[in-house]
Every structure is written in C-alpha cells, then in structure tokens.
Motif scaffolding. Structure first.
Motif, short mmCIF file in Angstrom:
data_model
loop_
_atom_site.label_atom_id
_atom_site.label_comp_id
_atom_site.label_asym_id
_atom_site.label_seq_id
_atom_site.Cartn_x
_atom_site.Cartn_y
_atom_site.Cartn_z
N PHE A 6 2.27 6.46 -6.97
CA PHE A 6 1.05 7.09 -7.47
C PHE A 6 1.32 8.52 -7.34
O PHE A 6 1.11 9.33 -8.18
N GLU A 52 -5.07 10.22 -5.55
CA GLU A 52 -3.81 10.33 -6.63
C GLU A 52 -4.33 9.48 -7.96
O GLU A 52 -3.89 10.19 -9.06
N ILE A 91 -4.46 4.92 3.22
CA ILE A 91 -3.77 4.88 2.07
C ILE A 91 -4.54 4.56 0.84
O ILE A 91 -4.33 5.26 -0.16
N CYS A 117 -4.77 6.69 -2.24
CA CYS A 117 -4.38 6.41 -3.50
C CYS A 117 -5.59 6.63 -4.67
O CYS A 117 -5.06 6.81 -5.62
N GLY A 124 0.88 -1.25 0.04
CA GLY A 124 -0.01 0.06 -0.09
C GLY A 124 0.72 1.19 -0.09
O GLY A 124 0.45 2.20 -0.75
N THR A 169 2.69 1.56 -3.28
CA THR A 169 1.50 1.99 -4.30
C THR A 169 1.55 3.45 -4.30
O THR A 169 1.49 4.22 -5.08
N LEU A 170 1.21 4.03 -3.07
CA LEU A 170 0.94 5.47 -2.60
C LEU A 170 2.16 6.13 -3.14
O LEU A 170 1.77 7.20 -4.10
#
Length: 140
Positions: A36, A108, A101, A105, A29, A32-33
């Motif tokens: 992004f 974003e 998160i 996400c 997570g 990924t954040l």
C-alpha cells in the motif's frame, strides 16, 4: 570460487532477514502495508507528474521536497510498526503490531483512493463521503 551473484544473493537475503526480524516477520499484514505504501507513493508521483494536480505542492506538480517528505513519513510509519512489535514482545501480547498495521493500511488506502480521485477517476459517492469524514476526524 564464489560468484558475485552468490555474494549479492547472500547479502540481500541477510538484509531482508534482518529487516523482517525487526518488524516481526514477513506477515501478510506487513507485506500489505508495504505494498500500500508503494502504491500510494507511486500514485502520488503520478498525480503530481502526469496530472499536475497534487495538493502537496503550491504548483500541483512534482517537487523533490514533497517527495522526500513523503518518503520520510513512510519510513516513520515503519519505525512505529517496529515499536509496536517490540511492545508486543515486551508485554507478551501479539495484537499491538497488527492493530498498528491495520490502522496504517487504512490510512494508506484512503490516500490511494484520494489520489485516484485527483486523477479524475470517478469514485462512488459513499466512498467519497467516507473519505471526507475520516479526513475531518483525523484533522481533529
């Protein structure tokens, strides 16, 4: 004798470990954040610098103040993730950080898609309508 390379590797490893510890580890997570966030920032620079179509500035072009504001927002996002992790620790839960998160996400991802639209990339109507609805709800 210790080489400069070994010192730098140890330093970056220690900083990376400390950073990861503040945010609850390098989960998929958080990775990924951060990905992004980077994609959004770079695509925003492309919209302003190449396409001269930014909604963040009056002229639509690159402006250091707008870029700095964007970086400050990204930094504050990470601070909120850190706060959510600390709340998880304090409350004995393990879902607050993940929920935060996921929310960031999604935000974003919406911004990345908006940037793609500002670049002239054709977007499906359903996606455009969904972004408009989410944008209106976030402003309310």
């Amino acid at each position: 004798m210790i080489s400069l390379k070994e010192i730098l590797c140890a330093l970056f490893g220690a900083l990376g470990g400390a950073f990861a510890a503040l945010f609850g580890g390098w989960s998929s997570g958080i990775i990924t954040l951060i990905m992004f966030m980077c994609i959004d920032y770079v695509s925003g620079i492309m919209v302003a610098g190449v396409f001269k179509n930014s909604k963040k500035t009056d002229s639509g072009t690159l402006e250091s103040r707008a870029g700095w504001k964007g970086l400050c927002r990204k930094g504050m996002t990470l601070i909120i993730v850190m706060i959510a992790f600390r709340l998880d620790l304090h409350l004995g839960t393990n879902y607050i950080r993940d929920a935060v998160i996921i929310g960031f996400c999604a935000n974003e991802a919406i911004s990345i898609i908006e940037n793609a639209g500002l670049m002239g990339i054709p977007l499906p109507d359903a996606l455009t309508k969904a972004i408009d609805i989410l944008s209106k709800k976030s402003k309310e």
